[in-house]
Scaffold this motif. Sequence first.
Motif, PDB file in Angstrom:
ATOM      1  N   GLN A   9       9.590   4.917  -7.853  1.00  8.61           N
ATOM      2  CA  GLN A   9      10.480   4.117  -7.029  1.00  8.61           C
ATOM      3  C   GLN A   9       9.902   2.708  -6.945  1.00  8.61           C
ATOM      4  N   THR A  10      10.767   1.753  -6.691  1.00 11.28           N
ATOM      5  CA  THR A  10      10.299   0.380  -6.505  1.00 11.28           C
ATOM      6  C   THR A  10      10.839  -0.140  -5.185  1.00 11.28           C
ATOM      7  N   THR A  11      10.058  -0.972  -4.524  1.00 11.66           N
ATOM      8  CA  THR A  11      10.521  -1.603  -3.301  1.00 11.66           C
ATOM      9  C   THR A  11      11.403  -2.794  -3.647  1.00 11.66           C
ATOM     10  N   GLU A  12      12.271  -3.135  -2.731  1.00 11.93           N
ATOM     11  CA  GLU A  12      13.055  -4.353  -2.890  1.00 11.93           C
ATOM     12  C   GLU A  12      12.139  -5.554  -2.729  1.00 11.93           C
ATOM     13  N   THR A  13      12.365  -6.588  -3.518  1.00 10.55           N
ATOM     14  CA  THR A  13      11.561  -7.790  -3.387  1.00 10.55           C
ATOM     15  C   THR A  13      12.120  -8.678  -2.286  1.00 10.55           C
ATOM     16  N   GLY A  14      11.313  -9.591  -1.799  1.00  7.14           N
ATOM     17  CA  GLY A  14      11.755 -10.519  -0.770  1.00  7.14           C
ATOM     18  C   GLY A  14      10.723 -11.586  -0.527  1.00  7.14           C
ATOM     19  N   ASN A  15      11.166 -12.758  -0.056  1.00  4.89           N
ATOM     20  CA  ASN A  15      10.274 -13.861   0.310  1.00  4.89           C
ATOM     21  C   ASN A  15       9.333 -14.280  -0.811  1.00  4.89           C
ATOM     22  N   GLY A  16       9.823 -14.219  -2.046  1.00  8.73           N
ATOM     23  CA  GLY A  16       9.038 -14.691  -3.173  1.00  8.73           C
ATOM     24  C   GLY A  16       7.933 -13.762  -3.603  1.00  8.73           C
ATOM     25  N   GLY A  17       7.937 -12.505  -3.126  1.00  6.49           N
ATOM     26  CA  GLY A  17       6.893 -11.560  -3.487  1.00  6.49           C
ATOM     27  C   GLY A  17       7.307 -10.694  -4.662  1.00  6.49           C
ATOM     28  N   TYR A  18       6.369  -9.869  -5.104  1.00  9.66           N
ATOM     29  CA  TYR A  18       6.617  -8.961  -6.216  1.00  9.66           C
ATOM     30  C   TYR A  18       7.289  -7.679  -5.739  1.00  9.66           C
ATOM     31  N   THR A  19       8.148  -7.126  -6.577  1.00 11.84           N
ATOM     32  CA  THR A  19       8.579  -5.756  -6.395  1.00 11.84           C
ATOM     33  C   THR A  19       7.373  -4.860  -6.648  1.00 11.84           C
ATOM     34  N   VAL A  20       7.169  -3.855  -5.789  1.00 15.54           N
ATOM     35  CA  VAL A  20       5.991  -3.001  -5.881  1.00 15.54           C
ATOM     36  C   VAL A  20       6.378  -1.636  -6.445  1.00 15.54           C
ATOM     37  N   LEU A  21       5.592  -1.159  -7.391  1.00 11.88           N
ATOM     38  CA  LEU A  21       5.846   0.122  -8.024  1.00 11.88           C
ATOM     39  C   LEU A  21       5.208   1.250  -7.223  1.00 11.88           C
ATOM     40  N   LEU A  22       6.004   2.252  -6.873  1.00  8.64           N
ATOM     41  CA  LEU A  22       5.518   3.432  -6.167  1.00  8.64           C
ATOM     42  C   LEU A  22       5.571   4.633  -7.102  1.00  8.64           C
ATOM     43  N   LYS A  23       4.670   5.551  -6.923  1.00  3.46           N
ATOM     44  CA  LYS A  23       4.627   6.769  -7.740  1.00  3.46           C
ATOM     45  C   LYS A  23       4.919   7.965  -6.849  1.00  3.46           C
ATOM     46  N   ASP A  24       6.003   8.680  -7.149  1.00  5.44           N
ATOM     47  CA  ASP A  24       6.422   9.820  -6.342  1.00  5.44           C
ATOM     48  C   ASP A  24       6.524   9.447  -4.863  1.00  5.44           C
ATOM     49  N   GLY A  25       7.000   8.233  -4.624  1.00  3.72           N
ATOM     50  CA  GLY A  25       7.191   7.767  -3.258  1.00  3.72           C
ATOM     51  C   GLY A  25       5.948   7.251  -2.575  1.00  3.72           C
ATOM     52  N   TYR A  77       2.464   4.631  -2.532  1.00  2.00           N
ATOM     53  CA  TYR A  77       1.813   3.429  -3.033  1.00  2.00           C
ATOM     54  C   TYR A  77       0.601   3.834  -3.864  1.00  2.00           C
ATOM     55  N   VAL A  78       0.438   3.233  -5.039  1.00  2.05           N
ATOM     56  CA  VAL A  78      -0.649   3.589  -5.954  1.00  2.05           C
ATOM     57  C   VAL A  78      -1.865   2.703  -5.669  1.00  2.05           C
ATOM     58  N   ILE A  79      -2.986   3.324  -5.345  1.00  4.81           N
ATOM     59  CA  ILE A  79      -4.206   2.595  -4.998  1.00  4.81           C
ATOM     60  C   ILE A  79      -5.150   2.556  -6.191  1.00  4.81           C
ATOM     61  N   SER A  80      -5.779   1.418  -6.405  1.00  3.37           N
ATOM     62  CA  SER A  80      -6.722   1.272  -7.505  1.00  3.37           C
ATOM     63  C   SER A  80      -7.982   2.085  -7.230  1.00  3.37           C
ATOM     64  N   SER A  95      10.207 -12.513 -10.705  1.00  4.12           N
ATOM     65  CA  SER A  95      11.530 -12.020 -11.090  1.00  4.12           C
ATOM     66  C   SER A  95      11.494 -11.172 -12.354  1.00  4.12           C
ATOM     67  N   SER A  96      10.369 -11.192 -13.066  1.00  6.03           N
ATOM     68  CA  SER A  96      10.274 -10.475 -14.346  1.00  6.03           C
ATOM     69  C   SER A  96       9.236  -9.365 -14.358  1.00  6.03           C
ATOM     70  N   TYR A  97       8.304  -9.383 -13.397  1.00  4.34           N
ATOM     71  CA  TYR A  97       7.208  -8.416 -13.403  1.00  4.34           C
ATOM     72  C   TYR A  97       7.198  -7.591 -12.117  1.00  4.34           C
ATOM     73  N   VAL A  98       6.743  -6.361 -12.236  1.00  5.04           N
ATOM     74  CA  VAL A  98       6.566  -5.444 -11.123  1.00  5.04           C
ATOM     75  C   VAL A  98       5.073  -5.259 -10.878  1.00  5.04           C
ATOM     76  N   PHE A  99       4.663  -5.238  -9.618  1.00  6.84           N
ATOM     77  CA  PHE A  99       3.250  -5.157  -9.257  1.00  6.84           C
ATOM     78  C   PHE A  99       2.782  -3.716  -9.078  1.00  6.84           C
ATOM     79  N   GLN A 100       1.558  -3.457  -9.496  1.00  5.62           N
ATOM     80  CA  GLN A 100       0.871  -2.199  -9.209  1.00  5.62           C
ATOM     81  C   GLN A 100      -0.619  -2.476  -9.132  1.00  5.62           C
ATOM     82  N   GLU A 101      -1.303  -1.848  -8.174  1.00  2.00           N
ATOM     83  CA  GLU A 101      -2.760  -1.997  -8.133  1.00  2.00           C
ATOM     84  C   GLU A 101      -3.350  -1.472  -9.436  1.00  2.00           C
ATOM     85  N   GLY A 102      -4.487  -2.035  -9.827  1.00  4.74           N
ATOM     86  CA  GLY A 102      -5.080  -1.751 -11.125  1.00  4.74           C
ATOM     87  C   GLY A 102      -5.358  -0.277 -11.388  1.00  4.74           C
TER      88      GLY A 102
END
Length: 379
Positions: A44-60, A62-65, A99-106
């Motif tokens: 799943q991905t979160t909606e973006t807002g306020n100039g931030g990145y859309t965040v990628l979630l795994k099975d609902g 947040y993925v921690i590095s 607008s082109s990339y989705v964020f995920q912790e390393g």
Amino acid sequence: MKKFFRVLLLLASAVSLSACGNLKNSSLANNSKTTSSTKTKTYQTTETGNGGYTVLLKDGHYVISPIAGLTATTNDNSVDTREFERGLIQISKSQYSTSSYVFQEGQYLSTSTVNDWLARKAPSNKTGLNPALGSKKQYNPYYLEEILEQDYLTGSGSSYRLGGMSIGLAMNSVDYYQKVKDGPEYQEDISRSDQKDYGQQIADQIVARLRKQKDLRDIPLTIGLFSKTSKDSLVGGTYFLYGTAAANSSKITSWKPVSQQTEVLPTVGNAKAINSSDASSFNSFKEAIQNYFPNISGVTATLRYENGKLAQENIAVTTQFYGYEQVQSFTRLALSTAKKYLPSSVPLEIKIGSVNNVQALIAKETADSDYQVHIYGGE
């Protein structure tokens, strides 16, 4: 209750990974090292807002590095942590469009790898990025304290792949050490020039090592150099340099300076404020609210400047009152006083509370937004 949820949204947005809480299901290609490139999982991905990145979630979730929080020594300054992450996201925005990339912790650097890299170079650890201890007469400090990885994925629909990576290198400005176990503590100051030289040197080593991984050969690799403050500093460190190795390149050919400054008001001793006008505005706010109640323990502000301009102001008000109407009336006063004296053109946060509890929060999420107010346990 509506105010409560608006403030929760504000807090979630503070680190620039803004999200309104709505999740979108998508089947994104898993880019972890242990998974085949053809295998897919539900994300799943979160909606973006306020100039931030859309965040990628795994099975609902947040993925921690796996390398989050690893340090070379125990001389950590906790106020650096948020700036270390936030600053790298800001650098990444100039390389990887929100607008082109989705964020995920390393997810590519493992715990064992980073522990080896943070350790001193030795016959038993040839990958160590900190220098060998040296001699009794010539102590070699720990230059590199921490490594941060952020992954940026690109694609559309159900097909996403790693499109870029950012690495933060936290460089010590002071290294604390003991000559004998349980002996007195000494410190070795590290100049900005030495931070820069050593940081650039190990950055190229890291790029070369990352290129050996198949998934990391043909993507841009951005590395930021972050200067940590001393362990007793009241402010966090800042990034001062970054560079990007183009896809398929094993070296950073061009470095760019980062202009960031932080300070705490009131200043201590004879220290001059970065901007006298901002300091004057804060002092006027401070005096006005302190005159309202005689039992306010302290009012301090942390200001962050980027390229010489104020970018964020956070104020902490410590109180010694607990009554319901006392908190209500003081929060209303703080809000009106903030509108009167504090700059309206930057994000701003005012936390009101006792030593143990936050009693109220006043905040502007962006320069253009209105103040949001929440009184804990109140209306």
